[in-house]
Design an enzyme around this catalytic site. Sequence first.
Site, PDB file in Angstrom:
ATOM      1  N   GLU A 210      14.060  79.614  23.102  1.00 11.30           N
ATOM      2  CA  GLU A 210      14.453  78.603  22.113  1.00 11.30           C
ATOM      3  C   GLU A 210      13.163  78.061  21.529  1.00 11.30           C
ATOM      4  O   GLU A 210      12.491  77.237  22.156  1.00 11.30           O
ATOM      5  CB  GLU A 210      15.272  77.492  22.795  1.00 11.30           C
ATOM      6  CG  GLU A 210      16.630  77.955  23.308  1.00 11.30           C
ATOM      7  CD  GLU A 210      17.662  78.143  22.192  1.00 11.30           C
ATOM      8  OE1 GLU A 210      17.451  77.604  21.087  1.00 11.30           O
ATOM      9  OE2 GLU A 210      18.658  78.835  22.429  1.00 11.30           O
ATOM     10  N   CYS A 244      13.000  69.921  17.190  1.00  9.71           N
ATOM     11  CA  CYS A 244      12.770  71.310  16.769  1.00  9.71           C
ATOM     12  C   CYS A 244      13.558  71.662  15.512  1.00  9.71           C
ATOM     13  O   CYS A 244      13.131  72.481  14.721  1.00  9.71           O
ATOM     14  CB  CYS A 244      13.127  72.265  17.898  1.00  9.71           C
ATOM     15  SG  CYS A 244      14.816  72.056  18.455  1.00  9.71           S
TER      16      CYS A 244
HETATM   17  P1  NAD Z   1       5.052  74.102  24.503  1.00 11.27           P
HETATM   18  O1  NAD Z   1       5.355  75.504  24.142  1.00 11.27           O
HETATM   19  O2  NAD Z   1       3.662  73.621  24.396  1.00 11.27           O
HETATM   20  O3  NAD Z   1       5.485  73.807  26.014  1.00 11.27           O
HETATM   21  C1  NAD Z   1       6.775  74.094  26.512  1.00 11.27           C
HETATM   22  C2  NAD Z   1       6.699  74.330  28.006  1.00 11.27           C
HETATM   23  O4  NAD Z   1       5.873  75.466  28.256  1.00 11.27           O
HETATM   24  C3  NAD Z   1       6.119  73.182  28.818  1.00 11.27           C
HETATM   25  O5  NAD Z   1       6.864  73.028  30.005  1.00 11.27           O
HETATM   26  C4  NAD Z   1       4.697  73.644  29.105  1.00 11.27           C
HETATM   27  O6  NAD Z   1       4.214  73.163  30.340  1.00 11.27           O
HETATM   28  C5  NAD Z   1       4.826  75.151  29.158  1.00 11.27           C
HETATM   29  N1  NAD Z   1       3.606  75.829  28.695  1.00 11.27           N
HETATM   30  C6  NAD Z   1       2.710  75.380  27.758  1.00 11.27           C
HETATM   31  N2  NAD Z   1       1.732  76.277  27.578  1.00 11.27           N
HETATM   32  C7  NAD Z   1       1.997  77.316  28.413  1.00 11.27           C
HETATM   33  C8  NAD Z   1       1.337  78.562  28.663  1.00 11.27           C
HETATM   34  N3  NAD Z   1       0.209  78.896  28.060  1.00 11.27           N
HETATM   35  N4  NAD Z   1       1.900  79.396  29.564  1.00 11.27           N
HETATM   36  C9  NAD Z   1       3.064  79.063  30.199  1.00 11.27           C
HETATM   37  N5  NAD Z   1       3.709  77.893  29.998  1.00 11.27           N
HETATM   38  C10 NAD Z   1       3.195  77.033  29.114  1.00 11.27           C
HETATM   39  O7  NAD Z   1       6.056  73.232  23.627  1.00 11.27           O
HETATM   40  P2  NAD Z   1       6.132  71.653  23.532  1.00 11.27           P
HETATM   41  O8  NAD Z   1       4.937  71.153  22.813  1.00 11.27           O
HETATM   42  O9  NAD Z   1       6.472  71.065  24.858  1.00 11.27           O
HETATM   43  O10 NAD Z   1       7.417  71.491  22.605  1.00 11.27           O
HETATM   44  C11 NAD Z   1       7.353  71.542  21.228  1.00 11.27           C
HETATM   45  C12 NAD Z   1       7.789  72.886  20.692  1.00 11.27           C
HETATM   46  O11 NAD Z   1       9.030  73.239  21.239  1.00 11.27           O
HETATM   47  C13 NAD Z   1       7.997  72.890  19.198  1.00 11.27           C
HETATM   48  O12 NAD Z   1       7.483  74.074  18.668  1.00 11.27           O
HETATM   49  C14 NAD Z   1       9.504  72.856  19.042  1.00 11.27           C
HETATM   50  O13 NAD Z   1       9.983  73.397  17.856  1.00 11.27           O
HETATM   51  C15 NAD Z   1       9.937  73.634  20.206  1.00 11.27           C
HETATM   52  N6  NAD Z   1      11.277  73.240  20.582  1.00 11.27           N
HETATM   53  C16 NAD Z   1      12.296  74.109  20.405  1.00 11.27           C
HETATM   54  C17 NAD Z   1      13.590  73.732  20.728  1.00 11.27           C
HETATM   55  C18 NAD Z   1      14.767  74.636  20.553  1.00 11.27           C
HETATM   56  O14 NAD Z   1      15.824  74.310  21.065  1.00 11.27           O
HETATM   57  N7  NAD Z   1      14.648  75.747  19.858  1.00 11.27           N
HETATM   58  C19 NAD Z   1      13.819  72.472  21.253  1.00 11.27           C
HETATM   59  C20 NAD Z   1      12.748  71.606  21.417  1.00 11.27           C
HETATM   60  C21 NAD Z   1      11.484  72.014  21.102  1.00 11.27           C
END
Ligand code: NAD
Length: 456
Positions: A210, A244
């Site tokens: 997602e 998002c």
């Molecule tokens: P992110 O990708 O930075 O982090 C998400 C999760 O992944 C966190 O738990 C984080 O600890 C982990 N993570 C971060 N870097 C990682 C890596 N290198 N390797 C493995 N795990 C890692 O996202 P965010 O900043 O927490 O959230 C914002 C993003 O999420 C935006 O792009 C938004 O559009 C998206 N989002 C999508 C939805 C959806 O339903 N499609 C919902 C909410 C947010």
Amino acid sequence: MENYSSLVSAQQLFFQSDRTKDITFRVKALQTLRNAIKNHENELLEALRADLNKSEFEAYSTEIGFVLEELRFTISRLHSWVKPQKVKTPITHLGSESYIHSEPYGVTLIIAPWNYPFQLAIAPLIGAISAGNCAVMKPSELTPKTSEILEKLITEYFPKDYISVVQGGIETSQALLMEPFDYIFFTGSVPVGKIIMEAAAKNLTPVTLELGGKSPCIVHDDAHLKLAAKRIAWGKYTNAGQTCIAPDYLYIHKNVKDEFLNLLKQTITELYGSEPLDNPNFTRIVSERHFDRLSSFLSNGEIYFGGKTNREKRLIEPTVLIDITWDEPIMQDEIFGPIFPVLEYTDLSEVIIGIHHHPKPLSLYIFTENNEIQKKVVNSISFGGGCVNDTVYHFASPHLPFGGVGPSGIGSYHGKGSYDAFSHKKSILKQTTRFDIPFRYPNVKNGLKKIKMFMK
Ligand code: NAD
């Protein structure tokens, strides 16, 4: 690096006991989760306030109430979902019957982001439980209070071998990804989504991703402008734009630009007050890093409305930017904040071409009274999902599977969609032993001729 192999092995053993496959067990677990959330409601509200300054109204409607509704929906329907789905059997298979059996994947991993830190961790968990899986959850490190209550709530009500919460940041996430999970459900950014898929590919683990992206919002010249302004302002500035599926940018028809922007300005003031920085209920930007990134966009184009910030409190006013082109920095990536850039168009084809030149969006919103234009946009542009004459609301219907397409995500969930996402669909042919139709065997007389009667 930490090692989670013993946790995953313990969950595998739990799963292999077949306990999670029992429908009564699943319904009970969902009810337990519901009670747990209700019992911790106040702590959750406080945690969401502490992490993101979410108002009680926003925290309840978009996080707690949302998952309670998903639970209610799922609990009342699960008995019918788990029934093997009977399908037709072709004449060539005479004597047999066919059905699709939904089986849980096994031990699943749920990785959640910070913007709706409770909802986006629990909504997938509802899918995992209802389909009969075990789950390891990794909530976001950027919302520590909510993640702490989440862990407390889960630990208090569920054995670790069944559902457990692991706290940590990138390293923890990567250590978890080394384990042989049966399924991974990830919500987060596009770049991290690629990392997750790469890790999953090593074990050929199925995934739901997602992700995000730039979701366009189009207002055509025949739109109901006043309602459009209200629904767009709400969708854009709820959670300070850290959603998002928030409208990322606006495509406005030239003929109604001035009138619409004026209405948008009025609506923003009605919803968030004339001094949003002093509004005690306006959501904060999650971190200084995010605040600085967003603030740098304020010099793009020209500020039409808003633009004030408070770094100490990490607040940014609902802002509208005009004189924007695709070349501006704000148009390169998902904004994820309360800043709304406006592009102008005269012909719908410019909009369609503009969006086609960019990655497929997670959501799209079109405001027009014209059915043909509505159909044209839905038909010509690929995007995850969206609304006609509204924003964000499609997300909250359990009857609409929610997800992206291509770079905005893989797979979908919500309602029965969550149950399906966490289930493997196992096709079964149950053959009769009362007789045996001979055509398929190589020694049948005139075999080819006979088989051609059925397969043509
Ligand atoms: P992110 O990708 O930075 O982090 C998400 C999760 O992944 C966190 O738990 C984080 O600890 C982990 N993570 C971060 N870097 C990682 C890596 N290198 N390797 C493995 N795990 C890692 O996202 P965010 O900043 O927490 O959230 C914002 C993003 O999420 C935006 O792009 C938004 O559009 C998206 N989002 C999508 C939805 C959806 O339903 N499609 C919902 C909410 C947010």
